[in-house]
Each structure stands twice: as C-alpha cells, then as structure tokens.
Design a protein around this motif. Structure first.
Motif, PDB file in Angstrom:
ATOM      1  N   UNK A  23      -0.138  19.312   9.563  1.00 33.04           N
ATOM      2  CA  UNK A  23       0.001  20.784   9.458  1.00 33.04           C
ATOM      3  C   UNK A  23       0.929  21.142   8.421  1.00 33.04           C
ATOM      4  N   UNK A  24       0.779  21.721   7.315  1.00 33.42           N
ATOM      5  CA  UNK A  24       1.822  22.322   6.358  1.00 33.42           C
ATOM      6  C   UNK A  24       2.000  23.670   6.457  1.00 33.42           C
ATOM      7  N   UNK A  25       2.868  24.325   6.421  1.00 36.19           N
ATOM      8  CA  UNK A  25       3.251  25.726   6.367  1.00 36.19           C
ATOM      9  C   UNK A  25       4.026  25.944   5.304  1.00 36.19           C
ATOM     10  N   UNK A  26       3.399  26.930   4.379  1.00 39.84           N
ATOM     11  CA  UNK A  26       3.967  27.222   2.955  1.00 39.84           C
ATOM     12  C   UNK A  26       5.167  28.236   2.966  1.00 39.84           C
ATOM     13  N   UNK A  27       6.184  27.774   2.652  1.00 43.26           N
ATOM     14  CA  UNK A  27       7.524  28.537   2.638  1.00 43.26           C
ATOM     15  C   UNK A  27       7.883  29.119   1.168  1.00 43.26           C
ATOM     16  N   UNK A  28       7.127  28.927   0.097  1.00 44.78           N
ATOM     17  CA  UNK A  28       7.371  29.343  -1.101  1.00 44.78           C
ATOM     18  C   UNK A  28       7.073  30.943  -1.299  1.00 44.78           C
ATOM     19  N   UNK A  29       6.946  31.214  -2.677  1.00 44.48           N
ATOM     20  CA  UNK A  29       6.805  32.551  -2.894  1.00 44.48           C
ATOM     21  C   UNK A  29       5.282  32.822  -3.330  1.00 44.48           C
ATOM     22  N   UNK A  30       4.992  33.918  -3.503  1.00 41.70           N
ATOM     23  CA  UNK A  30       3.315  34.332  -4.084  1.00 41.70           C
ATOM     24  C   UNK A  30       3.296  33.839  -5.531  1.00 41.70           C
ATOM     25  N   UNK A  31       1.805  33.520  -5.665  1.00 44.21           N
ATOM     26  CA  UNK A  31       0.719  33.676  -5.092  1.00 44.21           C
ATOM     27  C   UNK A  31       0.536  32.314  -4.116  1.00 44.21           C
ATOM     28  N   UNK A  32      -0.029  32.426  -2.838  1.00 44.68           N
ATOM     29  CA  UNK A  32       0.058  31.373  -1.822  1.00 44.68           C
ATOM     30  C   UNK A  32      -1.081  30.650  -2.141  1.00 44.68           C
ATOM     31  N   UNK A  33      -1.059  29.157  -2.659  1.00 41.40           N
ATOM     32  CA  UNK A  33      -2.109  28.251  -2.950  1.00 41.40           C
ATOM     33  C   UNK A  33      -3.220  28.185  -2.118  1.00 41.40           C
ATOM     34  N   UNK A  34      -4.498  27.880  -2.683  1.00 45.56           N
ATOM     35  CA  UNK A  34      -5.589  27.832  -1.554  1.00 45.56           C
ATOM     36  C   UNK A  34      -5.425  26.320  -0.972  1.00 45.56           C
ATOM     37  N   UNK A  35      -4.888  25.338  -1.641  1.00 45.79           N
ATOM     38  CA  UNK A  35      -5.142  24.178  -1.351  1.00 45.79           C
ATOM     39  C   UNK A  35      -3.556  23.446  -1.668  1.00 45.79           C
ATOM     40  N   UNK A  36      -3.262  22.239  -0.817  1.00 44.43           N
ATOM     41  CA  UNK A  36      -2.025  21.616  -1.168  1.00 44.43           C
ATOM     42  C   UNK A  36      -2.306  20.328  -1.254  1.00 44.43           C
ATOM     43  N   UNK A  37      -1.786  19.520  -2.121  1.00 41.77           N
ATOM     44  CA  UNK A  37      -1.914  18.069  -2.618  1.00 41.77           C
ATOM     45  C   UNK A  37      -1.153  17.095  -1.879  1.00 41.77           C
ATOM     46  N   UNK A  38      -1.657  16.263  -1.211  1.00 46.26           N
ATOM     47  CA  UNK A  38      -0.589  15.063  -0.360  1.00 46.26           C
ATOM     48  C   UNK A  38      -0.956  13.887  -1.189  1.00 46.26           C
ATOM     49  N   UNK A  39      -0.310  13.213  -1.652  1.00 44.40           N
ATOM     50  CA  UNK A  39      -0.416  11.983  -2.736  1.00 44.40           C
ATOM     51  C   UNK A  39      -0.506  10.718  -1.728  1.00 44.40           C
ATOM     52  N   UNK A  40      -1.263   9.671  -2.068  1.00 43.41           N
ATOM     53  CA  UNK A  40      -1.391   8.506  -1.868  1.00 43.41           C
ATOM     54  C   UNK A  40      -0.012   7.875  -1.874  1.00 43.41           C
ATOM     55  N   UNK A  41       0.196   7.301  -0.585  1.00 39.97           N
ATOM     56  CA  UNK A  41       1.549   6.638  -0.568  1.00 39.97           C
ATOM     57  C   UNK A  41       2.835   7.509   0.291  1.00 39.97           C
ATOM     58  N   UNK A  42       2.298   8.836   0.844  1.00 41.45           N
ATOM     59  CA  UNK A  42       3.104   9.467   1.490  1.00 41.45           C
ATOM     60  C   UNK A  42       3.725   8.773   2.589  1.00 41.45           C
ATOM     61  N   UNK A  43       5.031   8.939   2.917  1.00 40.48           N
ATOM     62  CA  UNK A  43       5.477   7.955   3.944  1.00 40.48           C
ATOM     63  C   UNK A  43       5.784   8.635   5.227  1.00 40.48           C
ATOM     64  N   UNK A  44       5.434   7.872   6.353  1.00 41.36           N
ATOM     65  CA  UNK A  44       5.598   8.074   7.613  1.00 41.36           C
ATOM     66  C   UNK A  44       6.080   7.196   8.360  1.00 41.36           C
ATOM     67  N   UNK A  45       6.378   7.247   9.585  1.00 43.35           N
ATOM     68  CA  UNK A  45       6.814   5.956  10.331  1.00 43.35           C
ATOM     69  C   UNK A  45       6.282   6.282  11.765  1.00 43.35           C
ATOM     70  N   UNK A  46       6.322   5.174  12.471  1.00 41.26           N
ATOM     71  CA  UNK A  46       5.718   4.891  13.848  1.00 41.26           C
ATOM     72  C   UNK A  46       6.429   4.101  14.567  1.00 41.26           C
ATOM     73  N   UNK A  47       6.831   4.414  15.712  1.00 44.13           N
ATOM     74  CA  UNK A  47       7.773   3.645  16.555  1.00 44.13           C
ATOM     75  C   UNK A  47       7.349   3.284  17.985  1.00 44.13           C
ATOM     76  N   UNK A  48       7.595   2.275  18.469  1.00 43.83           N
ATOM     77  CA  UNK A  48       7.364   1.682  19.822  1.00 43.83           C
ATOM     78  C   UNK A  48       8.560   0.855  20.322  1.00 43.83           C
ATOM     79  N   UNK A  49       8.945   1.465  21.339  1.00 46.17           N
ATOM     80  CA  UNK A  49      10.377   0.743  21.887  1.00 46.17           C
ATOM     81  C   UNK A  49      11.441   0.941  20.977  1.00 46.17           C
ATOM     82  N   UNK A  50      11.916  -0.251  20.547  1.00 47.31           N
ATOM     83  CA  UNK A  50      13.246  -0.430  19.722  1.00 47.31           C
ATOM     84  C   UNK A  50      12.546  -0.534  18.351  1.00 47.31           C
ATOM     85  N   UNK A  51      11.329  -0.777  18.145  1.00 48.25           N
ATOM     86  CA  UNK A  51      10.732  -1.381  16.716  1.00 48.25           C
ATOM     87  C   UNK A  51      10.157  -0.032  15.932  1.00 48.25           C
TER      88      UNK A  51
END
Length: 402
Positions: free
Chosen positions: A99-127
């Motif tokens: 979920x993305x919430x737009x915080x910029x000015x007007x006009x509000x875009x119809x779409x938002x682009x998220x590029x391949x390679x966008x980084x996230x992380x996952x954790x389990x225990x200490x790993x």
C-alpha cells in the motif's frame, strides 16, 4: 607390429607377463631370461602404461554415459545433450500486499511505478534475508492511495556488463543463481529466453542457457546475422535467433538466492523508498515464504533427464505431466502423480507433494498450471488437486540377543 593378445584384465602382473610371453614368440627373445635383466624395466613401463591407459579409458567410457557417470559435470553434460537443463537454485517466494500513500503535491498521479529490484527484507528468529520485487509494477490508485498484491522473491539482484566480440563467452559465475529471474539486455533492448532453437526464426532477439562443468550458468545466442544485399531488404539465412554485433553492450541481471534456507518467513519489511510516497507491506495471516530449493543434484538429473527426452516437448500421457512438473519446478517438488478419469474428459488431474510441506500454496498451483500450458494439448486442462495422505503409526517390537 601390433600386439595381438588379450589384455581384458588390465592388471599389472598379468599384463607384464602377457607382454613377455609375446616377446618370447620372437626368435631373438626365445632364450632370453627377463627376470633381473635390464629389459625387465622396459616391460614394467609398458605394463604400467597399459594399466593407466585402461583405467583412464574405463573411467572416460563410464563418465560419457549419464546413467553410469559419477561426476556431476558428466551427468549434466549428458542431460544437456538430450535437451534437459538441470534446475538451478530456486528462490523462496511470498505473496504480499503493498500500500502506497501519496504525500506530494497536486496533481495526484493515477498510477505509481515500482521498479524491479525494489528491496525488502524478511526475518525469522535471528536471521534476516533480502527480498526483491522481480518485475516492474504499475500500481493503480484512487485519491492518492495505491494498493496491489503480488509475489516477491528472496535474494539479491546483481548485474554484470559485457562488450560483445566474436570470441565472447558470457558466464554467470554464481552457483546460487535462480535462472527464472534473469534479465538480458543488448544495447538497452531486452532479449527473451528461448527453449527450442528450431522454433526460433533468424531475426528473433533471444538467448539460451546452459550449465558449465564448473556449475556456472552460460548465456549464449543464436547464429543469426543480417546480410545486406544492395537494393534488397536485410535478410538472414540462420535459425535460432540473432547474434549480437561486435561492440554491442550486453547487461546480464540475475538473482542470487539462499534457496530453501529462506522458507517459512512471514515477517516482511520495506527497505527502499519512493519519493513522495509512504509505503507499507502486509502479509496474509496464513502466508509464509515457500518454494525455495537447492540446485538439482546429480541423482535427480539422472532420473528426470531421460523422462524429459521421452516427452518430446509435449504433455500427452500422464508420465509426460509427471516429468514436466519435476523438471519445471526443480527440487521443490518431492513427488507428483497424474491421472485421467473416465467421465471427466478434458482434464489431467495432478497431485503434488512439495518437499517442505504437505500442500502447495495457491500461487504455486497457479505457477504450475501456467507452466504446463506451454506443453499441453489444446483440449486438456491441467487441474492441481489436493493429495490424500495416509499416515501410519508404527508399533515395533524388537527381539535381540545381548
């Protein structure tokens, strides 16, 4: 003159004696005493050479036959000669909602682009494990709120750049690669992966994959090239796709992964950011990462590769479906059984036991059905069904003599 005698045993003492027996058939050696003589050293050398040559030839013969070979590289070479590319490591995947919430000015875009390679992380225990978005996304929104559900894969996205020459060979020297997520561009234009060169025309922008004896991944291209004839359009007489021209810039982007080590993760966090957007990630209560697996081992290659050769690149019989599922989903599938049912024509029913669970996730089922469509007969629809398990509780008594 050639020695015409039986060296079947190829043992040192017997080979040496047979060589001496051969020499004694010659008049000049009939009364010669080989024991203790200087010529005995020569017979030793010949016998040793024969033993070494025999052992090497025997090993080479067995290594050239996939069902007898001991070395993984020999089994891989035999499998690839029959059109089977052994499975690489497979990244664990999980379905998330962004979920993305737009915080910029007007006009509000119809779409938002998220590029391949966008980084996230996952954790389990200490790993903690890196995750990425594997393809470019255009997420639709309303009133500055944008939501989409998709799968992410565990791993890091790496990139190598090459300048093509006539002698170029492109290797990805990483045994932890998941080849499903490769992206190859030539001068900024993406080329696609091809499977069967005979079905590719001479001008197709495609690439091919094979595994080297070191376990690396090699990227190679067809032989196609344009021929310029004055007054005519450019033509090509080759099949299998185009070959890059000298000086072309080739960018190889690939995913390196931890495989099965990153299964069963449900705690996902965002690492990257997008200007003017607040980003949050959520995971369904019953979702966790699944499908990660190590690269195909030699015994599995030995088992699956001849079955794939028998399918002739199509799914007609039940064993065809079994082989295709095993080949397409690497080491993440432990067992598969396909059958056709009287009165329910038009369906191939497939029960699958994954390695690290009892049931497939919905995303895994969808991936398998999509994959099988390439090989399926038109009137047949593959249907993944839930296996029925019978668990046996053993009571065992043992008598032994102390």
């Amino acid at each position: 003159m050639a020695i015409n005698t039986d060296f079947t045993e190829i043992e040192f003492e017997s080979s040496k004696q047979k060589f001496i027996d051969f020499l004694k058939t010659k008049p000049e050696f009939q009364d010669y005493e080989f024991t203790g003589a200087r010529l005995s050293l020569l017979t030793d050398v010949v016998a040793y050479a024969l033993v070494y040559t025999g052992a090497y030839s025997n090993a080479a013969l067995f290594e050239s036959w996939g069902q007898k070979a001991k070395l993984r590289e020999s089994i891989v070479a035999d499998a690839q000669s029959n059109g089977y590319i052994p499975a690489s490591k497979r990244a664990s995947v999980i379905e998330v909602t962004m979920t993305l919430l737009y915080t910029g000015g007007s006009p509000i875009p119809n779409t938002v682009q998220v590029a391949r390679g966008f980084n996230l992380s996952g954790s389990t225990g200490s790993k903690t494990f890196p995750f990425i978005i594997t393809e470019d996304l255009d997420i639709l929104g309303s009133n500055g709120t944008y939501t989409d559900t998709f799968s992410i894969a565990q791993g890091k996205l790496l990139q190598n750049t090459y300048t093509w020459t006539n002698s170029s060979r492109i290797f990805i020297k990483d045994v932890d690669i998941d080849r499903r997520f490769n992206k190859i561009t030539v001068n900024g234009v993406e080329w696609t992966a091809a499977e069967n060169a005979a079905r590719i025309d001479s001008t197709a922008q495609v690439y091919y994959i094979r595994e080297t004896i070191e376990g690396w991944t090699e990227i190679y291209f067809g032989a196609g090239e344009f021929e310029e004839i004055e007054g005519q359009i450019q033509v090509s007489s080759y099949v299998g796709g185009l070959k890059p021209s000298v000086g072309d810039v080739i960018v190889v982007e690939y995913l390196t992964t931890k495989g099965a080590e990153a299964n069963f993760i449900s705690d996902i966090k965002v690492l990257d950011s997008i200007t003017d957007y607040d980003i949050s990630i959520s995971v369904a209560a019953d979702e966790s990462s699944i499908g990660g697996g190590d690269r195909e081992d030699k015994e599995r290659i030995r088992l699956v590769s001849p079955k794939i050769n028998e399918t002739q690149n199509r799914c007609v019989t039940a064993p065809d479906y079994d082989a295709r599922v095993l080949a397409g989903f690497g080491t993440t599938v432990e067992a598969v059984r396909t059958w056709f049912q009287d009165g329910k024509t038009g369906y191939a029913f497939i029960a699958i036991k994954p390695i690290d669970a009892l049931l497939l996730s919905n995303s895994q089922k969808a991936s398998i059905v999509t994959y099988l469509k390439k090989f399926n007969l038109g009137p047949i629809t593959p249907k993944i069904v839930t296996p029925i398990y019978i668990f046996i509780n053993h009571t065992i008594e043992v008598d032994y003599d102390v």
